[in-house]
Design a protein around this motif. Structure first.
Motif, PDB file in Angstrom:
ATOM      1  N   MET A   1       8.081  58.322 102.692  1.00  0.00           N
ATOM      2  CA  MET A   1       8.192  57.231 101.654  1.00  0.00           C
ATOM      3  C   MET A   1       8.678  55.811 102.755  1.00  0.00           C
ATOM      4  SD  MET A   1       9.654  57.200  97.689  1.00  0.00           S
ATOM      5  CE  MET A   1      10.582  57.493  98.690  1.00  0.00           C
ATOM      6  N   ILE A   2       8.522  54.555 103.120  1.00  0.00           N
ATOM      7  CA  ILE A   2       8.354  53.609 103.656  1.00  0.00           C
ATOM      8  C   ILE A   2       9.132  51.987 103.225  1.00  0.00           C
ATOM      9  CG2 ILE A   2       7.291  51.817 104.891  1.00  0.00           C
ATOM     10  CD1 ILE A   2       5.102  54.024 105.794  1.00  0.00           C
ATOM     11  N   LEU A   3      10.066  51.733 103.340  1.00  0.00           N
ATOM     12  CA  LEU A   3      10.520  50.641 102.801  1.00  0.00           C
ATOM     13  C   LEU A   3       9.862  49.595 103.840  1.00  0.00           C
ATOM     14  CD1 LEU A   3      12.687  49.389 100.544  1.00  0.00           C
ATOM     15  CD2 LEU A   3      14.071  49.444 102.222  1.00  0.00           C
ATOM     16  N   HIS A   4       9.606  48.535 103.007  1.00  0.00           N
ATOM     17  CA  HIS A   4       9.354  47.208 102.942  1.00  0.00           C
ATOM     18  C   HIS A   4       9.802  46.691 103.245  1.00  0.00           C
ATOM     19  CE1 HIS A   4       6.224  43.992 104.702  1.00  0.00           C
ATOM     20  NE2 HIS A   4       6.954  43.762 104.024  1.00  0.00           N
ATOM     21  N   ALA A   5      10.677  44.875 104.282  1.00  0.00           N
ATOM     22  CA  ALA A   5      11.536  44.479 103.732  1.00  0.00           C
ATOM     23  C   ALA A   5      10.381  43.088 104.510  1.00  0.00           C
ATOM     24  CB  ALA A   5      13.404  44.764 104.135  1.00  0.00           C
ATOM     25  N   ALA A   6      10.675  42.021 103.273  1.00  0.00           N
ATOM     26  CA  ALA A   6      10.433  41.230 104.429  1.00  0.00           C
ATOM     27  C   ALA A   6      10.957  39.461 103.961  1.00  0.00           C
ATOM     28  CB  ALA A   6       8.780  40.183 103.624  1.00  0.00           C
ATOM     29  N   LEU A   7      11.642  39.165 104.887  1.00  0.00           N
ATOM     30  CA  LEU A   7      12.922  37.832 105.144  1.00  0.00           C
ATOM     31  C   LEU A   7      12.390  36.287 105.148  1.00  0.00           C
ATOM     32  CD1 LEU A   7      15.840  39.676 106.635  1.00  0.00           C
ATOM     33  CD2 LEU A   7      15.439  39.811 104.849  1.00  0.00           C
ATOM     34  N   PHE A   8      12.474  35.602 104.885  1.00  0.00           N
ATOM     35  CA  PHE A   8      11.494  34.209 104.574  1.00  0.00           C
ATOM     36  C   PHE A   8      12.962  33.482 104.512  1.00  0.00           C
ATOM     37  CE2 PHE A   8       9.393  37.245 101.671  1.00  0.00           C
ATOM     38  CZ  PHE A   8       8.020  37.098 102.439  1.00  0.00           C
ATOM     39  N   THR A   9      12.251  32.802 105.452  1.00  0.00           N
ATOM     40  CA  THR A   9      13.211  30.804 105.652  1.00  0.00           C
ATOM     41  C   THR A   9      11.941  30.348 105.159  1.00  0.00           C
ATOM     42  OG1 THR A   9      14.471  31.319 107.671  1.00  0.00           O
ATOM     43  CG2 THR A   9      14.719  29.760 106.802  1.00  0.00           C
ATOM     44  N   TRP A  10      12.555  29.387 103.879  1.00  0.00           N
ATOM     45  CA  TRP A  10      12.326  28.420 103.394  1.00  0.00           C
ATOM     46  C   TRP A  10      11.750  27.309 103.740  1.00  0.00           C
ATOM     47  CZ3 TRP A  10       9.668  31.346 100.922  1.00  0.00           C
ATOM     48  CH2 TRP A  10      10.322  32.178  99.916  1.00  0.00           C
ATOM     49  N   ARG A  11      10.943  26.123 104.001  1.00  0.00           N
ATOM     50  CA  ARG A  11      10.949  24.748 104.070  1.00  0.00           C
ATOM     51  C   ARG A  11      11.865  23.574 104.218  1.00  0.00           C
ATOM     52  NH1 ARG A  11       4.434  24.384 104.411  1.00  0.00           N
ATOM     53  NH2 ARG A  11       4.086  25.783 106.937  1.00  0.00           N
ATOM     54  N   PRO A  12      12.335  22.764 104.949  1.00  0.00           N
ATOM     55  CA  PRO A  12      13.167  22.304 103.403  1.00  0.00           C
ATOM     56  C   PRO A  12      13.159  21.569 102.382  1.00  0.00           C
ATOM     57  CG  PRO A  12      12.871  21.481 106.545  1.00  0.00           C
ATOM     58  CD  PRO A  12      11.677  22.591 106.509  1.00  0.00           C
ATOM     59  N   GLU A  13      12.124  21.108 102.696  1.00  0.00           N
ATOM     60  CA  GLU A  13      11.705  20.768 102.105  1.00  0.00           C
ATOM     61  C   GLU A  13      11.527  21.622  99.911  1.00  0.00           C
ATOM     62  OE1 GLU A  13       7.547  21.079 103.524  1.00  0.00           O
ATOM     63  OE2 GLU A  13       9.399  21.002 104.443  1.00  0.00           O
ATOM     64  N   VAL A  14      11.425  22.695  99.768  1.00  0.00           N
ATOM     65  CA  VAL A  14      11.262  24.244  99.604  1.00  0.00           C
ATOM     66  C   VAL A  14      12.168  23.474  98.147  1.00  0.00           C
ATOM     67  CG1 VAL A  14      11.185  26.103  98.737  1.00  0.00           C
ATOM     68  CG2 VAL A  14       9.946  25.593 100.338  1.00  0.00           C
ATOM     69  N   GLY A  15      12.353  23.373  97.303  1.00  0.00           N
ATOM     70  CA  GLY A  15      13.240  23.391  95.987  1.00  0.00           C
ATOM     71  C   GLY A  15      13.337  24.599  95.209  1.00  0.00           C
ATOM     72  N   PRO A  16      14.383  24.459  94.370  1.00  0.00           N
ATOM     73  CA  PRO A  16      14.351  25.407  93.471  1.00  0.00           C
ATOM     74  C   PRO A  16      13.645  25.771  92.057  1.00  0.00           C
ATOM     75  CG  PRO A  16      16.132  23.732  92.911  1.00  0.00           C
ATOM     76  CD  PRO A  16      15.242  23.417  93.827  1.00  0.00           C
ATOM     77  N   GLU A  17      12.781  25.396  91.923  1.00  0.00           N
ATOM     78  CA  GLU A  17      11.687  25.164  90.882  1.00  0.00           C
ATOM     79  C   GLU A  17      11.133  26.251  91.477  1.00  0.00           C
ATOM     80  OE1 GLU A  17      12.663  21.557  91.773  1.00  0.00           O
ATOM     81  OE2 GLU A  17      13.812  21.194  90.058  1.00  0.00           O
ATOM     82  N   GLY A  42      13.978  38.353  95.460  1.00  0.00           N
ATOM     83  CA  GLY A  42      15.284  37.601  95.189  1.00  0.00           C
ATOM     84  C   GLY A  42      16.049  36.427  96.271  1.00  0.00           C
ATOM     85  N   VAL A  43      16.314  35.247  95.845  1.00  0.00           N
ATOM     86  CA  VAL A  43      17.411  34.790  96.665  1.00  0.00           C
ATOM     87  C   VAL A  43      18.541  35.385  97.320  1.00  0.00           C
ATOM     88  CG1 VAL A  43      19.060  32.234  96.957  1.00  0.00           C
ATOM     89  CG2 VAL A  43      16.944  32.124  95.478  1.00  0.00           C
ATOM     90  N   ALA A  52      17.637  33.673 106.295  1.00  0.00           N
ATOM     91  CA  ALA A  52      17.469  34.146 105.539  1.00  0.00           C
ATOM     92  C   ALA A  52      17.691  33.189 104.432  1.00  0.00           C
ATOM     93  CB  ALA A  52      16.637  35.596 105.242  1.00  0.00           C
ATOM     94  N   ASP A  53      17.117  33.236 103.427  1.00  0.00           N
ATOM     95  CA  ASP A  53      16.750  32.144 102.095  1.00  0.00           C
ATOM     96  C   ASP A  53      16.249  33.353 101.125  1.00  0.00           C
ATOM     97  OD1 ASP A  53      16.858  29.767 103.123  1.00  0.00           O
ATOM     98  OD2 ASP A  53      15.502  29.597 103.560  1.00  0.00           O
ATOM     99  N   TYR A  54      15.051  34.084 101.240  1.00  0.00           N
ATOM    100  CA  TYR A  54      14.731  35.221 100.092  1.00  0.00           C
ATOM    101  C   TYR A  54      14.394  36.427 101.352  1.00  0.00           C
ATOM    102  CZ  TYR A  54      11.710  35.873  96.800  1.00  0.00           C
ATOM    103  OH  TYR A  54      11.187  35.801  94.694  1.00  0.00           O
ATOM    104  N   ALA A  55      14.378  37.421 100.096  1.00  0.00           N
ATOM    105  CA  ALA A  55      13.982  38.695 101.154  1.00  0.00           C
ATOM    106  C   ALA A  55      12.989  39.080  99.253  1.00  0.00           C
ATOM    107  CB  ALA A  55      14.781  39.627 100.735  1.00  0.00           C
ATOM    108  N   GLN A  91       9.948  37.082 108.808  1.00  0.00           N
ATOM    109  CA  GLN A  91      10.662  38.683 109.540  1.00  0.00           C
ATOM    110  C   GLN A  91      10.345  39.377 109.052  1.00  0.00           C
ATOM    111  OE1 GLN A  91      14.298  38.286 111.822  1.00  0.00           O
ATOM    112  NE2 GLN A  91      13.982  37.072 112.709  1.00  0.00           N
ATOM    113  N   ALA A  92       9.961  40.854 109.117  1.00  0.00           N
ATOM    114  CA  ALA A  92       9.193  41.493 108.484  1.00  0.00           C
ATOM    115  C   ALA A  92       9.477  43.109 109.043  1.00  0.00           C
ATOM    116  CB  ALA A  92       7.849  42.050 107.708  1.00  0.00           C
ATOM    117  N   VAL A  93      10.276  44.069 109.007  1.00  0.00           N
ATOM    118  CA  VAL A  93      10.285  44.883 108.631  1.00  0.00           C
ATOM    119  C   VAL A  93       9.821  46.353 108.035  1.00  0.00           C
ATOM    120  CG1 VAL A  93      12.577  44.935 110.761  1.00  0.00           C
ATOM    121  CG2 VAL A  93      12.788  45.778 108.052  1.00  0.00           C
TER     122      VAL A  93
END
Length: 103
Positions: A1-17, A42-43, A52-55, A91-93
């Motif tokens: 099996m393969i586990l794919h993980a992606a980590l994101f950093t949001w742009r400054p203007e991205v809000g909780p909604e 999730g966050v 990272a802000d999100y994964a 980023q992703a692994v």
């Protein structure tokens, strides 16, 4: 099996909604993709330092299933509707996971 993980950093203007909306869209997308054996998104709880802000973590059977997930129209739709305008950096692994190993 393969586990794919992606980590994101949001742009400054991205809000909780927007984050709530992308989470709902990703969860809905994942529920309709049979190649996914497991899926979480999730966050970042920030229990340890990280930019990272999100994964997103997806578990699939093999490289073919990973390509089917990442290249699916449903994945592209979520990217186009949400992620494209939100992502500052990504980023992703991919990790090998022996069959029968619980995560």
């Amino acid at each position: 099996m393969i586990l794919h993980a992606a980590l994101f950093t949001w742009r400054p203007e991205v809000g909780p909604e927007e984050v709530e909306a992308v989470t709902a869209a990703l969860e809905e997308m994942a529920s309709g993709l049979p190649m996914l054996r497991g899926y979480r998104c999730g966050v970042n709880l920030r229990l340890r330092p990280s930019p990272a802000d999100y994964a997103v973590v997806a578990l699939v059977a093999d490289e073919e299933a990973l390509a089917a997930y990442l290249d699916s129209p449903a994945h592209a739709a979520v990217y186009d509707a949400h992620l494209a305008r939100m992502i500052e950096s990504r980023q992703a692994v991919q990790l090998a996971v022996p069959d029968g190993v619980a995560l």
